[in-house]
Motif scaffolding. Structure first.
Motif, mmCIF file in Angstrom:
data_model
loop_
_atom_site.group_PDB
_atom_site.id
_atom_site.type_symbol
_atom_site.label_atom_id
_atom_site.label_comp_id
_atom_site.label_asym_id
_atom_site.label_seq_id
_atom_site.Cartn_x
_atom_site.Cartn_y
_atom_site.Cartn_z
ATOM 1 N N TYR A 21 5.777 -36.791 29.749
ATOM 2 C CA TYR A 21 6.053 -36.111 31.013
ATOM 3 C C TYR A 21 7.496 -35.604 31.010
ATOM 4 C CZ TYR A 21 1.631 -37.583 33.020
ATOM 5 O OH TYR A 21 0.283 -37.736 33.280
ATOM 6 N N TYR A 22 7.626 -34.316 31.327
ATOM 7 C CA TYR A 22 8.927 -33.659 31.322
ATOM 8 C C TYR A 22 9.297 -33.212 32.732
ATOM 9 C CZ TYR A 22 8.234 -33.253 26.271
ATOM 10 O OH TYR A 22 8.011 -33.510 24.947
ATOM 11 N N CYS A 23 10.518 -33.482 33.098
ATOM 12 C CA CYS A 23 11.071 -32.992 34.354
ATOM 13 C C CYS A 23 11.650 -31.596 34.124
ATOM 14 C CB CYS A 23 12.168 -33.955 34.787
ATOM 15 S SG CYS A 23 13.138 -33.449 36.188
ATOM 16 N N ILE A 24 11.531 -30.732 35.107
ATOM 17 C CA ILE A 24 12.095 -29.400 35.034
ATOM 18 C C ILE A 24 12.801 -29.081 36.336
ATOM 19 C CG2 ILE A 24 9.932 -28.339 35.801
ATOM 20 C CD1 ILE A 24 10.647 -25.918 34.043
ATOM 21 N N GLY A 25 13.921 -28.372 36.239
ATOM 22 C CA GLY A 25 14.647 -27.988 37.436
ATOM 23 C C GLY A 25 15.168 -26.566 37.335
ATOM 24 N N LEU A 26 15.070 -25.844 38.424
ATOM 25 C CA LEU A 26 15.662 -24.507 38.534
ATOM 26 C C LEU A 26 16.962 -24.704 39.312
ATOM 27 C CD1 LEU A 26 14.932 -21.636 37.697
ATOM 28 C CD2 LEU A 26 13.940 -21.304 39.957
ATOM 29 N N ILE A 27 18.088 -24.600 38.604
ATOM 30 C CA ILE A 27 19.359 -25.101 39.130
ATOM 31 C C ILE A 27 20.450 -24.051 39.028
ATOM 32 C CG2 ILE A 27 21.171 -26.841 38.773
ATOM 33 C CD1 ILE A 27 18.969 -28.713 37.695
ATOM 34 N N TYR A 28 21.217 -23.924 40.106
ATOM 35 C CA TYR A 28 22.405 -23.085 40.114
ATOM 36 C C TYR A 28 23.599 -23.903 39.625
ATOM 37 C CZ TYR A 28 20.199 -19.475 43.021
ATOM 38 O OH TYR A 28 19.403 -18.484 43.498
ATOM 39 N N SER A 29 24.316 -23.323 38.657
ATOM 40 C CA SER A 29 25.540 -23.947 38.182
ATOM 41 C C SER A 29 26.510 -22.818 37.859
ATOM 42 C CB SER A 29 25.270 -24.794 36.936
ATOM 43 O OG SER A 29 24.962 -23.971 35.831
ATOM 44 N N ALA A 30 27.606 -23.174 37.180
ATOM 45 C CA ALA A 30 28.567 -22.154 36.770
ATOM 46 C C ALA A 30 27.930 -21.145 35.809
ATOM 47 C CB ALA A 30 29.771 -22.813 36.113
ATOM 48 N N MET A 31 26.797 -21.541 35.210
ATOM 49 C CA MET A 31 26.063 -20.665 34.284
ATOM 50 C C MET A 31 25.106 -19.735 35.018
ATOM 51 S SD MET A 31 27.214 -21.579 31.352
ATOM 52 C CE MET A 31 26.011 -20.942 30.194
ATOM 53 N N GLY A 32 25.075 -19.836 36.331
ATOM 54 C CA GLY A 32 24.130 -19.080 37.122
ATOM 55 C C GLY A 32 22.857 -19.877 37.339
ATOM 56 N N LEU A 33 21.773 -19.172 37.694
ATOM 57 C CA LEU A 33 20.489 -19.834 37.921
ATOM 58 C C LEU A 33 19.771 -19.975 36.589
ATOM 59 C CD1 LEU A 33 18.392 -20.921 39.916
ATOM 60 C CD2 LEU A 33 17.473 -18.589 40.088
ATOM 61 N N ARG A 34 19.515 -21.218 36.188
ATOM 62 C CA ARG A 34 18.861 -21.461 34.914
ATOM 63 C C ARG A 34 17.819 -22.561 35.068
ATOM 64 N NH1 ARG A 34 23.021 -22.285 30.035
ATOM 65 N NH2 ARG A 34 21.021 -22.366 28.969
ATOM 66 N N ARG A 35 16.898 -22.593 34.099
ATOM 67 C CA ARG A 35 15.879 -23.631 34.057
ATOM 68 C C ARG A 35 16.331 -24.700 33.065
ATOM 69 N NH1 ARG A 35 10.081 -21.525 32.483
ATOM 70 N NH2 ARG A 35 11.211 -21.104 30.551
ATOM 71 N N TYR A 36 16.247 -25.940 33.493
ATOM 72 C CA TYR A 36 16.655 -27.071 32.664
ATOM 73 C C TYR A 36 15.478 -28.024 32.503
ATOM 74 C CZ TYR A 36 21.430 -25.510 33.507
ATOM 75 O OH TYR A 36 22.574 -24.764 33.573
ATOM 76 N N TRP A 37 15.400 -28.646 31.320
ATOM 77 C CA TRP A 37 14.348 -29.612 31.013
ATOM 78 C C TRP A 37 14.957 -30.980 30.742
ATOM 79 C CZ3 TRP A 37 9.168 -28.567 31.118
ATOM 80 C CH2 TRP A 37 8.781 -27.228 31.096
ATOM 81 N N GLY A 38 14.230 -32.017 31.121
ATOM 82 C CA GLY A 38 14.585 -33.352 30.703
ATOM 83 C C GLY A 38 14.083 -33.612 29.292
ATOM 84 N N GLN A 39 14.385 -34.799 28.782
ATOM 85 C CA GLN A 39 14.041 -35.132 27.404
ATOM 86 C C GLN A 39 12.606 -35.641 27.265
ATOM 87 O OE1 GLN A 39 15.570 -37.127 29.430
ATOM 88 N NE2 GLN A 39 14.800 -39.204 29.070
ATOM 89 N N GLY A 40 11.982 -35.966 28.382
ATOM 90 C CA GLY A 40 10.605 -36.435 28.359
ATOM 91 C C GLY A 40 10.509 -37.950 28.402
ATOM 92 N N THR A 41 9.449 -38.431 29.022
ATOM 93 C CA THR A 41 9.169 -39.872 29.070
ATOM 94 C C THR A 41 7.686 -40.075 28.814
ATOM 95 O OG1 THR A 41 9.439 -41.907 30.368
ATOM 96 C CG2 THR A 41 8.851 -39.921 31.595
ATOM 97 N N GLN A 42 7.365 -41.041 27.978
ATOM 98 C CA GLN A 42 5.971 -41.258 27.569
ATOM 99 C C GLN A 42 5.222 -42.063 28.629
ATOM 100 O OE1 GLN A 42 4.249 -40.288 24.573
ATOM 101 N NE2 GLN A 42 2.484 -41.040 25.755
ATOM 102 N N VAL A 43 4.049 -41.581 28.970
ATOM 103 C CA VAL A 43 3.124 -42.314 29.834
ATOM 104 C C VAL A 43 1.837 -42.526 29.039
ATOM 105 C CG1 VAL A 43 1.712 -42.216 31.908
ATOM 106 C CG2 VAL A 43 4.092 -41.444 31.990
ATOM 107 N N THR A 44 1.443 -43.780 28.903
ATOM 108 C CA THR A 44 0.226 -44.120 28.174
ATOM 109 C C THR A 44 -0.680 -44.923 29.087
ATOM 110 O OG1 THR A 44 1.433 -44.189 26.078
ATOM 111 C CG2 THR A 44 -0.739 -45.219 26.136
#
Length: 119
Positions: free
Chosen positions: A93-116
């Motif tokens: 499972y990966y988290c995703i965020g649409l985030i404003y920063s000094a880089m502007g509006l960008r999409r960021y992903w987490g590293q993922g976490t395993q669910v079994t």
């Protein structure tokens, strides 16, 4: 730099529950949409749920009525409460965020976490 860090994955029996968390950190201006994707072995990454900045949530049909997405804007954190888990929910499972920063509006992903989910 903005980072998303997930936690809360693990092994659970079918019918059980897990709660995933994802915290955003770094030079964040504001956070627009947050969400969760998942990817099972050999399959594409699929959308699970999203939540807007004002709390409007959408879900994949496969998880409706079982999963609940929520967010804490003060903590820049999104959660995924997963109930009545099934073996077919097994994935990273990966988290995703649409985030404003000094880089502007960008999409960021987490590293993922395993669910079994075991049957």
């Amino acid at each position: 730099q903005v980072q998303l860090v997930e936690s809360g994955g693990g092994l659970v029996q079918a019918g059980g529950s897990l709660r995933l968390s994802c915290a955003a950190s770094g030079s964040i201006g504001s956070i627009n949409v947050l969400g969760w994707y998942r990817q099972a072995p050999g399959k594409q990454r699929d959308l699970v749920a999203t939540i807007s900045s004002v709390g409007d949530a959408d879900y994949a049909d496969s998880v409706k009525d079982r999963f609940t997405i929520s967010r804490d804007n003060a903590r820049n954190t999104v959660y995924l409460q997963m109930n009545s888990l099934k073996p077919e929910d097994t994935a990273v499972y990966y988290c995703i965020g649409l985030i404003y920063s000094a880089m502007g509006l960008r999409r960021y992903w987490g590293q993922g976490t395993q669910v079994t989910v075991s049957s």
